[in-house]
Design a protein around this motif. Structure first.
Motif, mmCIF file in Angstrom:
data_model
loop_
_atom_site.group_PDB
_atom_site.id
_atom_site.type_symbol
_atom_site.label_atom_id
_atom_site.label_comp_id
_atom_site.label_asym_id
_atom_site.label_seq_id
_atom_site.Cartn_x
_atom_site.Cartn_y
_atom_site.Cartn_z
ATOM 1 N N PHE A 188 9.574 3.422 -3.662
ATOM 2 C CA PHE A 188 9.640 2.018 -3.274
ATOM 3 C C PHE A 188 8.919 1.154 -4.297
ATOM 4 C CE2 PHE A 188 5.866 3.783 -1.295
ATOM 5 C CZ PHE A 188 4.898 2.814 -1.455
ATOM 6 N N LYS A 189 9.357 -0.110 -4.396
ATOM 7 C CA LYS A 189 8.785 -1.053 -5.342
ATOM 8 C C LYS A 189 7.491 -1.655 -4.791
ATOM 9 C CE LYS A 189 12.984 -2.641 -7.703
ATOM 10 N NZ LYS A 189 13.792 -3.832 -8.054
ATOM 11 N N LYS A 190 6.849 -2.448 -5.651
ATOM 12 C CA LYS A 190 5.596 -3.087 -5.263
ATOM 13 C C LYS A 190 5.800 -4.059 -4.112
ATOM 14 C CE LYS A 190 1.493 -5.009 -7.503
ATOM 15 N NZ LYS A 190 0.932 -5.526 -8.779
ATOM 16 N N ASP A 191 7.018 -4.655 -4.024
ATOM 17 C CA ASP A 191 7.295 -5.596 -2.943
ATOM 18 C C ASP A 191 7.672 -4.895 -1.636
ATOM 19 O OD1 ASP A 191 9.810 -4.656 -3.471
ATOM 20 O OD2 ASP A 191 10.687 -6.583 -4.006
ATOM 21 N N GLY A 197 10.590 -2.062 -16.212
ATOM 22 C CA GLY A 197 9.735 -3.209 -15.930
ATOM 23 C C GLY A 197 9.285 -3.336 -14.487
ATOM 24 N N ASP A 198 9.804 -2.495 -13.595
ATOM 25 C CA ASP A 198 9.422 -2.541 -12.182
ATOM 26 C C ASP A 198 8.389 -1.464 -11.883
ATOM 27 O OD1 ASP A 198 11.134 -4.645 -11.482
ATOM 28 O OD2 ASP A 198 12.831 -3.272 -11.225
ATOM 29 N N GLU A 199 7.340 -1.849 -11.138
ATOM 30 C CA GLU A 199 6.331 -0.882 -10.711
ATOM 31 C C GLU A 199 6.829 -0.165 -9.466
ATOM 32 O OE1 GLU A 199 2.505 -2.646 -10.231
ATOM 33 O OE2 GLU A 199 2.527 -3.608 -12.198
ATOM 34 N N LEU A 200 6.891 1.165 -9.552
ATOM 35 C CA LEU A 200 7.393 1.981 -8.453
ATOM 36 C C LEU A 200 6.333 2.985 -8.025
ATOM 37 C CD1 LEU A 200 10.974 2.879 -9.747
ATOM 38 C CD2 LEU A 200 10.385 1.066 -8.157
ATOM 39 N N LYS A 201 6.454 3.421 -6.790
ATOM 40 C CA LYS A 201 5.625 4.524 -6.314
ATOM 41 C C LYS A 201 6.558 5.591 -5.763
ATOM 42 C CE LYS A 201 1.674 3.731 -4.403
ATOM 43 N NZ LYS A 201 0.591 3.348 -3.462
ATOM 44 N N LEU A 202 6.360 6.808 -6.249
ATOM 45 C CA LEU A 202 7.158 7.944 -5.796
ATOM 46 C C LEU A 202 6.314 8.779 -4.845
ATOM 47 C CD1 LEU A 202 9.509 10.155 -7.877
ATOM 48 C CD2 LEU A 202 7.862 11.215 -6.341
ATOM 49 N N ILE A 203 6.839 8.975 -3.646
ATOM 50 C CA ILE A 203 6.154 9.741 -2.616
ATOM 51 C C ILE A 203 6.927 11.020 -2.351
ATOM 52 C CG2 ILE A 203 5.405 9.794 -0.204
ATOM 53 C CD1 ILE A 203 3.795 7.819 -1.758
ATOM 54 N N SER A 204 6.230 12.141 -2.370
ATOM 55 C CA SER A 204 6.845 13.398 -1.930
ATOM 56 C C SER A 204 6.122 13.843 -0.665
ATOM 57 C CB SER A 204 6.738 14.474 -3.012
ATOM 58 O OG SER A 204 5.388 14.823 -3.244
ATOM 59 N N MET A 205 6.878 14.387 0.269
ATOM 60 C CA MET A 205 6.279 14.803 1.544
ATOM 61 C C MET A 205 6.922 16.108 1.999
ATOM 62 S SD MET A 205 8.058 11.896 3.983
ATOM 63 C CE MET A 205 8.154 10.630 2.719
ATOM 64 N N GLU A 222 0.302 3.327 5.848
ATOM 65 C CA GLU A 222 -0.949 2.971 5.174
ATOM 66 C C GLU A 222 -1.280 3.974 4.076
ATOM 67 O OE1 GLU A 222 -2.563 0.213 5.513
ATOM 68 O OE2 GLU A 222 -1.152 -0.453 7.061
ATOM 69 N N VAL A 223 -0.998 5.249 4.330
ATOM 70 C CA VAL A 223 -1.221 6.270 3.300
ATOM 71 C C VAL A 223 -0.282 6.047 2.127
ATOM 72 C CG1 VAL A 223 -0.970 8.734 2.782
ATOM 73 C CG2 VAL A 223 -2.148 8.007 4.860
ATOM 74 N N PHE A 224 0.982 5.738 2.411
ATOM 75 C CA PHE A 224 1.943 5.450 1.344
ATOM 76 C C PHE A 224 1.439 4.325 0.441
ATOM 77 C CE2 PHE A 224 5.927 6.949 3.878
ATOM 78 C CZ PHE A 224 5.548 8.256 3.657
ATOM 79 N N LEU A 225 0.892 3.292 1.049
ATOM 80 C CA LEU A 225 0.482 2.102 0.305
ATOM 81 C C LEU A 225 -0.808 2.318 -0.482
ATOM 82 C CD1 LEU A 225 1.247 -0.662 2.971
ATOM 83 C CD2 LEU A 225 2.605 -0.095 0.951
ATOM 84 N N ASP A 282 15.311 0.295 4.584
ATOM 85 C CA ASP A 282 15.429 -0.538 3.378
ATOM 86 C C ASP A 282 14.078 -1.003 2.859
ATOM 87 O OD1 ASP A 282 18.252 -0.443 3.347
ATOM 88 O OD2 ASP A 282 18.318 -1.982 4.912
ATOM 89 N N ARG A 283 13.080 -1.084 3.736
ATOM 90 C CA ARG A 283 11.748 -1.533 3.348
ATOM 91 C C ARG A 283 10.701 -0.607 3.943
ATOM 92 N NH1 ARG A 283 11.711 -6.070 0.730
ATOM 93 N NH2 ARG A 283 9.456 -6.254 1.008
#
Length: 234
Positions: free
Chosen positions: A130-133, A202-210, A167-170, A153-154
């Motif tokens: 997911f993106k920073k937004d 140019g987009d800040e992303l966070k990749l989560i694996s679970m 909260e952990v994701f963020l 979607d969000r």
């Protein structure tokens, strides 16, 4: 682009130079014909300058259109190669070739993206990006099964699954790992969460694996109980 002596631009510049030279010559003359000739030459100069300006503006417009096509990712446009000016023909041909190469590159890039996206969709570990937004880019089938959802979607939409999980994701940073227990229906599972922060186009992303480690935990607990019973029996 190499210089072309046969280009009509060269001819126009040569004619314009000769006209300006003639204008200067007749402007100094005291002949009775000098005035009408001077006026005629002045009109010719203005006319030829106007044509040269139009040619330059047309070239600038073509280049601007080419750059706009790249900026707005609209590579469907093309430039006409029918022209009496070989320089314009060559410019349009090179612009068309550049657009064709960009189209090929985009097609290959899209194919690779779909290939890797299909791989991500079929891996056994839950993947979420997911993106920073907060907008979700990818959520694979394994992640949907773990969270018992069909679509998201969000990232905020996942609060309905578990507030602590979101909260952990963020809060997790690159390399961060945390265990989160969530309840989906009547089942309680323990998820191992791992995060990586990255920048893509140019987009800040966070990749989560679970992954669900509930079964592993239960196996270890069972093994511990068996070892304990074995020790006591001895």
């Amino acid at each position: 682009m190499e210089f072309n002596w046969r280009s009509p631009v060269v001819t126009r510049v040569a004619i314009l130079t000769a006209t300006i030279f003639s204008f200067a010559l007749f402007a100094r003359s005291d002949s009775s014909l000098s005035l009408p000739l001077t006026i005629g030459l002045l009109i010719a100069i203005v006319f030829q300058v106007g044509h040269l300006v139009q040619l330059v503006e047309k070239t600038n417009t073509d280049i601007t259109s080419f750059l706009d096509a790249i900026r707005f990712d609209d590579l469907s446009s093309s430039f006409k190669t029918e022209s009496n000016d070989p320089t314009v023909q060559k410019l349009h041909k090179e612009l068309n070739e550049a657009l064709a190469k960009l189209r090929t590159t985009r097609t290959e890039r899209d194919s690779e993206y779909q290939f890797f996206k299909n791989i991500v969709q079929h891996v056994g570990i839950g993947i979420l990006t997911f993106k920073k937004d907060g907008s979700i880019q990818i959520i694979n089938s394994a992640a949907k099964r773990l969270l018992r959802i069909t679509k998201a979607d969000r990232i905020e939409e996942l609060r309905g699954v578990s507030e602590p999980l979101v909260e952990v994701f963020l809060k997790l940073k690159t390399g961060g790992r945390e265990l989160v227990r969530i309840k989906t229906g009547d089942e309680s599972v323990l998820l191992s969460i791992f995060a990586i922060e990255l920048t893509l186009r140019g987009d800040e992303l966070k990749l989560i694996s679970m992954s669900n480690i509930q079964s592993e935990l239960e196996e270890k607990e069972m093994e511990a109980w068996q070892n304990l019973v074995r020790v006591r029996s001895e």
